[in-house]
Design an enzyme around this catalytic site. Sequence first.
Site, mmCIF file in Angstrom:
data_model
loop_
_atom_site.group_PDB
_atom_site.id
_atom_site.type_symbol
_atom_site.label_atom_id
_atom_site.label_comp_id
_atom_site.label_asym_id
_atom_site.label_seq_id
_atom_site.Cartn_x
_atom_site.Cartn_y
_atom_site.Cartn_z
ATOM 1 N N GLU A 218 35.105 -39.696 -61.220
ATOM 2 C CA GLU A 218 34.760 -38.385 -61.779
ATOM 3 C C GLU A 218 35.420 -37.258 -61.012
ATOM 4 O OE1 GLU A 218 32.475 -34.610 -62.119
ATOM 5 O OE2 GLU A 218 32.776 -35.856 -60.348
ATOM 6 N N GLU A 219 35.525 -37.415 -59.681
ATOM 7 C CA GLU A 219 35.924 -36.292 -58.847
ATOM 8 C C GLU A 219 37.356 -35.822 -59.087
ATOM 9 O OE1 GLU A 219 34.040 -34.480 -57.399
ATOM 10 O OE2 GLU A 219 32.344 -35.529 -56.529
ATOM 11 N N HIS B 93 28.283 -40.965 -61.024
ATOM 12 C CA HIS B 93 29.633 -41.412 -60.651
ATOM 13 C C HIS B 93 29.636 -41.981 -59.243
ATOM 14 C CE1 HIS B 93 30.826 -37.836 -58.184
ATOM 15 N NE2 HIS B 93 30.153 -37.133 -59.063
ATOM 16 N N ASP C 72 26.343 -36.029 -54.085
ATOM 17 C CA ASP C 72 27.413 -36.021 -55.092
ATOM 18 C C ASP C 72 28.280 -37.271 -54.960
ATOM 19 O OD1 ASP C 72 29.132 -35.172 -57.097
ATOM 20 O OD2 ASP C 72 30.238 -33.809 -55.800
ATOM 21 N N ASP D 277 24.024 -35.859 -62.005
ATOM 22 C CA ASP D 277 25.157 -35.475 -61.158
ATOM 23 C C ASP D 277 24.992 -34.035 -60.680
ATOM 24 O OD1 ASP D 277 27.550 -35.430 -59.782
ATOM 25 O OD2 ASP D 277 28.797 -35.153 -61.563
ATOM 26 N N HIS E 149 30.918 -31.365 -51.867
ATOM 27 C CA HIS E 149 32.297 -31.620 -51.440
ATOM 28 C C HIS E 149 32.540 -31.308 -49.965
ATOM 29 C CE1 HIS E 149 33.722 -30.919 -55.905
ATOM 30 N NE2 HIS E 149 32.918 -31.973 -55.761
#
Length: 453
Positions: A321-322, A275, A287, A349, A419
Site C-alpha cells: 500500500e505504501e 496492509h 501503520d 488503516d 511514517h
Amino acid sequence: MKRILSILFLLPVLTIAQDHSEQITQIYDEALTKGRVYEDLRVLCKEIGNRLSGSPEAAAAVEYTKQLMESYGFDTVYLQPVMVPHWVRGKKEVVRAINSDKHGTYEMNALALGNSVGTGSEGVLAEVIEVSGIDEVNELGKKVEGKIVFYNGQMDPTIINTFGAYGGAVAQRSSGASEAAKYGAKAIIIRSVTNRQDDIPHTGSLRYKALINQIPAVAISTNDADQLSRVLKEQTLNVYIETHCKQLPDVLSYNVIGELRGSEFPDEIIAVGGHLDSWDVGEGAHDDGSGCIQAIEAVRLFKALGIGPKRTLRAVMWMNEENGLRGGREYARVAKEKGEKHIAAIESDAGGFQPLGFSTSGTDEQRAQIKQWKNYFLPYRVWDFDQNGGGADIGPLRSQGTLLIGLRPSTQKYFIYHHTPADVFEAVDQRELELGAASMSAMMYLLDREGLK
C-alpha cells in the site's frame, strides 16, 4: 379468542427484525478478556519489525501472518502472488545547512522520501528557496532553476479531522519533486507532514511524473523546517543533501488471505484487512500492523465463540500500500477474473487508536442499512457512522459493486507516528486496539447475518 388471534397475526411482524445485541456483547467481551490481538501485534513489530515492500522483513511478515491464521484454524489460508516495487534507502541521509550567519553549519533531521532517487556520494549543494506549496512553485517558474526548493506548507491545525488537514498538505510530498523539476530545480526538501512540533522526520511516498527529470527529495522535521524558514528570512542559504536511495527491480511478494467458509451463502464474501507492508523506519505498528492484526482477530473471534458464518469471511493482508498499492489492485483484479462477489470490504488503516465509528462508500440504501446498526455500537462509544469513504486497498473493489467500510478511530495522535521511527509497538494501547478489532468483528457479524439490500 379474537385477542389471541390478533396477537398471533402480529407475531411474524414483530420477529422480522432480529436483535443481535447478545452476540455482539459476547464479541466485545471475548476480545477484551481473551483477545490475542495485542500479543500478535507485538510479535509482528518486535520480532519482524518494519516491512517495506520487497524486503526480507516483508517476506517474514507474509509467513508469520499465514502461520498465525493457520494456527487459529481458519478453513483456508493461502498466498496470492503480486509483483511489488523494491526501493531501498541506503546509508543515512545528510541534510546540512552551510555557513548560516547565526548557526554556522548545522545538520537537520531528515529522511529521504520513498521512491526518491538518490544523490549518490557527490551529493547536491545549492541555494534554497522557500515556498508554501505547489502553486507558488508554478508562480516562480524558472526562478527555481538550479535551486533546492523547500516546501514549507503546514497541516492546518484548525481542521479537527487530521486526515483532512493531511490531505491539504500532502501534495507537496507526493507531487512536489516533479513540479519543481519541470522548472529546473536540483532537489526538494519538504516540511514533514505532521501536526506536531518535534525533531522527528516523516517519510512517505512520492510519485514522479513521466518525461520529467527525477530529482532527489527529502523530508525534515517540523522543528528543523521552522529554523530553516527563519534563517531564509534573514539571509541567502546553501544546503547540502546526500542520499543513497535507489529503486531496484520489482520482486515477487504476496497478499495473505485467510477464510472461514460460509454455510448458507458461501459465494458472498465479506473481506476485512489492512496492509502488511510498512515504511522502513520504526516498526509499522499503527501503520498498518494494527489493521492487519485487527483483521485476523476479527475473524478469529468467530472461531473462538463458535459462530459459524453464513457468508464467507476473509482476513486479507494486502502488500504494498505504501509505495504502489499493488496488492489492493491485484486482489481486485483476481476477484473480478474469478467472478467473486464481495458484498462488503472493511479496512483498518488509520491506526490502532480508540474506534469512533465507520465510514462507508456505497449506494444510499447500503449506507442507510449500516447506519441502522449504530445502536449496537453505542455502548462501546462507537458512534460516528456519517462519514464517507472506505480505504486505499479496498478502493479497487468499488467498481465491482462492493460496499466499502473504513474503521474510523480517533485521529488526533495518528500523525505523530505516521511514517516515522516513532511508529513502534509501545505507541499502541492494548485496550484501544482490542476495541477496534471487536468493532470490526461486530460489523462483520451484522453483515454476515443480515446481508445487504
